[in-house]
Design an enzyme around this catalytic site. Structure first.
Site, mmCIF file in Angstrom:
data_model
loop_
_atom_site.group_PDB
_atom_site.id
_atom_site.type_symbol
_atom_site.label_atom_id
_atom_site.label_comp_id
_atom_site.label_asym_id
_atom_site.label_seq_id
_atom_site.Cartn_x
_atom_site.Cartn_y
_atom_site.Cartn_z
ATOM 1 N N CYS A 199 -55.091 16.040 83.470
ATOM 2 C CA CYS A 199 -55.763 17.331 83.571
ATOM 3 C C CYS A 199 -55.521 18.073 82.268
ATOM 4 C CB CYS A 199 -55.263 18.121 84.779
ATOM 5 S SG CYS A 199 -53.510 18.502 84.732
ATOM 6 N N HIS A 244 -55.366 28.423 84.572
ATOM 7 C CA HIS A 244 -55.396 27.245 85.446
ATOM 8 C C HIS A 244 -55.677 27.709 86.873
ATOM 9 C CE1 HIS A 244 -54.197 23.523 87.402
ATOM 10 N NE2 HIS A 244 -54.097 22.943 86.218
#
Length: 622
Positions: A28, A543
């Site tokens: 990620c 995030h």
């Protein structure tokens, strides 16, 4: 690709239990995400102790190694040490928002990128040779010309070999086997069969014999087929004999398919293309020049231009002049060169500037491979501008029935070829080139205002080559909701402040906006995380939720793209907050100052709730 993370990658693979313990691997925005066959084989403490690793966490059934925002560079090294590469998650397969055409362009430009410098170098040699001939320093009959010409031609003649190796690396299949496939297409015996003119068949399957030198698409199709067939044989052939029989069957099957179907595909279309041009030449010659000028780069890309050459040669030998290829190809080549030169003027990227400059010059000399594959095709907008400019010039040349009196290069040195019985051919090709140059240059420049970074506003943005003086900065909130101290976030990589200082927010609505003026430095394909850089040098990571990478982009929509300029308050990402929660994900959203080390302190707002995007969130003290 950088090798600076090679040792780190080796250590990580070793300490997660070795390659055989890795089932799948993806990444990620900040961490490597392993699915291990046995988690107990991973030495978590040893991985944490590695220089370059921030943390190691077991969460959500995954073993996660926290690296930081440069995780993709580490990922690219780690996959080299995972033997079963077919099980590694390919990021591109998850980019559902990328169109098929976009993926095709990425594949072609990514394949050409490693060989563009060699193409540009050979093109410069050809350009130099054209100038030496133009000024009568050497003649085409001399041995000097003969030797230097085949030196510069080598990369173009053997282009399938270079493309095979590069494409195989891009598609993660065996590059040596790909080189063998290129050797099959370029083998002298195959060319002897073609020139003999006899019918050829293999096991009663007829072969369509084609010249593959300098071609592009046939070898790309062959390696693409290899990328599926080779892994298939790896799966079905026993390990004991895999080293012999996988290459054997891959070469036989892919080689046969290439010779019977994939390779001749371009020739099949080319035959009908030649018939079409022959018809147009008899009923409307101006249309031929217009079409060639407009679509020449596409014809070259797929190797279809070879089918038109016989018509061109037949015309000049019977009539003494030629206008099927010459004028259109020249106009197109000049437009490609001009577009690349405008890019070199406008771009701030040093590597892009170098490639654009050299390829632009060689494009003007008639050698456009470097400009097309290294600059215009990857960036897309210069190719569009060049095709529009060449269409305008081609229309004028077609209406004026411009012809050349000899064959030669298709760049500026070829202008004297238009001097002959009708001097207006010379004047009109100059006018056509002027039209092409002006329109291409203007359109490319206008498009750079959107796609390149060098506008007066964008010059404020920090790059790796610039030093910016940091100052005390207030960052407003990119999300509305309840503030959460970073130490309370349910993820050790964030709560430990290993990624940097900041704060988290429990969102009250599914919207992320820009907290400052700046640019997007990273946008993960799954759209759950975004990296920003402010005009004042602040680096922010937002995030959305924890472990939401597993949603594969579901419930997220990005309204910006990587590299894009942003203004404060601009919508960046929207997401379905309730749907994400219904899936069982924690929606705590960390907002991290990833260059915390640049500041003396990062202070957080004492308020508990963000009700407005203008609410102060962080204060950065230098």
């Amino acid at each position: 690709m950088s090798k600076k993370y090679e040792k780190l990658a080796q250590d990580i693979v070793e300490k997660v239990g070795g390659s055989e313990n890795v089932s799948t691997l993806t990444h990620c925005m900040t961490r490597l995400r392993f699915a291990l066959n046995q988690n107990k084989k991973a030495d978590q403490d040893a991985i944490k102790a590695l220089d370059g690793v921030i943390d190691a966490i077991e969460s959500g059934g995954q073993f996660q190694v926290v690296i930081g925002t440069h995780v993709e560079e580490v990922y690219e090294e780690v996959v080299k040490y995972i033997k079963h590469a077919e099980n590694i998650d390919d990021k591109l397969s998850n980019e559902k928002n990328v169109s098929v055409f976009g993926k095709l362009i990425d594949f072609i430009s990514g394949t050409f990128s490693p060989i563009v410098p060699a193409i540009a170098g050979a093109g410069m040699i050809k350009a130099l040779l054209a100038l030496l001939i133009l000024f009568n320093v050497v003649s085409k009959a001399s041995q000097t010309y003969y030797v230097i010409n085949f030196m510069s031609d080598a990369i173009f003649y053997f282009l399938p070999f270079l493309l095979a190796y590069s494409a195989a690396n891009k598609l993660k299949c065996n590059p040596v086997l790909a080189l063998v496939l290129a050797g099959i297409l370029l083998h002298p015996n195959l060319d002897l069969l073609r020139t003999a003119g006899n019918d050829v068949s293999v096991f009663n399957v007829p072969l369509t014999l084609v010249a593959y030198s300098s071609s592009v698409v046939p070898i790309l199709l062959s390696v693409w087929a290899q990328s599926y067939i080779e892994p298939f044989f790896k799966r079905v052939i026993p390990n004991a004999v895999k080293i012999i029989f996988v290459p054997m069957f891959t070469i036989l099957v892919v080689g046969f398919i290439s010779l019977t179907a994939l390779g001749p595909l371009g020739s099949f279309f080319g035959t009908y293309l030649a018939m079409g041009f022959n018809f147009l030449g008899s009923h409307g010659a101006w249309v031929v020049i217009f079409i060639i000028a407009t679509f020449w780069p596409i014809l070259v890309m797929f190797g279809l231009h070879h089918s038109i050459v016989p018509l061109s040669l037949a015309q000049i030998t019977t009539l003494g002049y030629e206008n099927i290829i010459g004028p259109g190809a020249m106009i197109s080549n000049i437009s490609q060169g001009v577009a690349a030169l405008i890019v070199s003027w406008r771009t701030k990227d040093t590597v892009s500037k170098q490639i654009s400059t050299t390829s632009g010059i060689t494009g003007l000399m008639g050698i456009t491979e470097a400009a097309l594959y290294g600059v215009n095709l990857p960036k897309k907008y210069p190719l569009v501008a060049a095709m529009i400019g060449s269409a305008a010039g081609g229309l004028y040349a077609g209406v004026m029935e411009v012809s050349r009196y000899a064959t030669g290069s298709s760049g500026l040195p070829a202008i004297p070829l238009y001097i002959g019985e009708n001097i207006w051919n010379f004047y009109n090709i100059l006018i056509a080139l002027l039209i092409t140059t002006v329109i291409t240059a203007v359109l490319t420049y206008l498009l750079t205002l959107k796609y390149e970074k060098e506008t007066s506003e964008q010059n404020k943005v920090t790059t790796n080559d610039e030093i910016i003086t940091l100052k005390n900065t207030v960052i407003t909130s990119p999300i509305k909701g309840e503030m959460i101290p970073l130490k309370d976030v349910q993820d050790a990589a964030f709560s430990s402040e290993a990624m940097g200082k900041g704060i988290a927010i429990e969102p009250s609505e599914g919207k992320v906006v820009a907290p400052f003026n700046g640019k997007i430095v990273s946008l993960f394909p799954k759209k759950h995380a975004i990296g920003l850089l402010s005009d004042d040098g602040v680096e922010i990571l937002i995030h959305i939720g924890l472990n939401t990478v597993k949603l594969n982009g579901k419930y997220f929509e990005a309204h910006v793209e990587e590299g894009q300029r942003i203004t404060k308050g601009q919508t960046l990402i929207t997401f379905d907050l309730e749907k994400i929660r219904e899936e069982g994900y924690v929606t705590q959203t960390p907002v991290i100052v990833t260059n915390t080390y640049s500041y003396a302190d990062v202070l957080t707002n004492n308020s508990s709730t963000v009700t407005d995007f203008n609410n102060e969130l962080l204060v950065l003290i230098v």
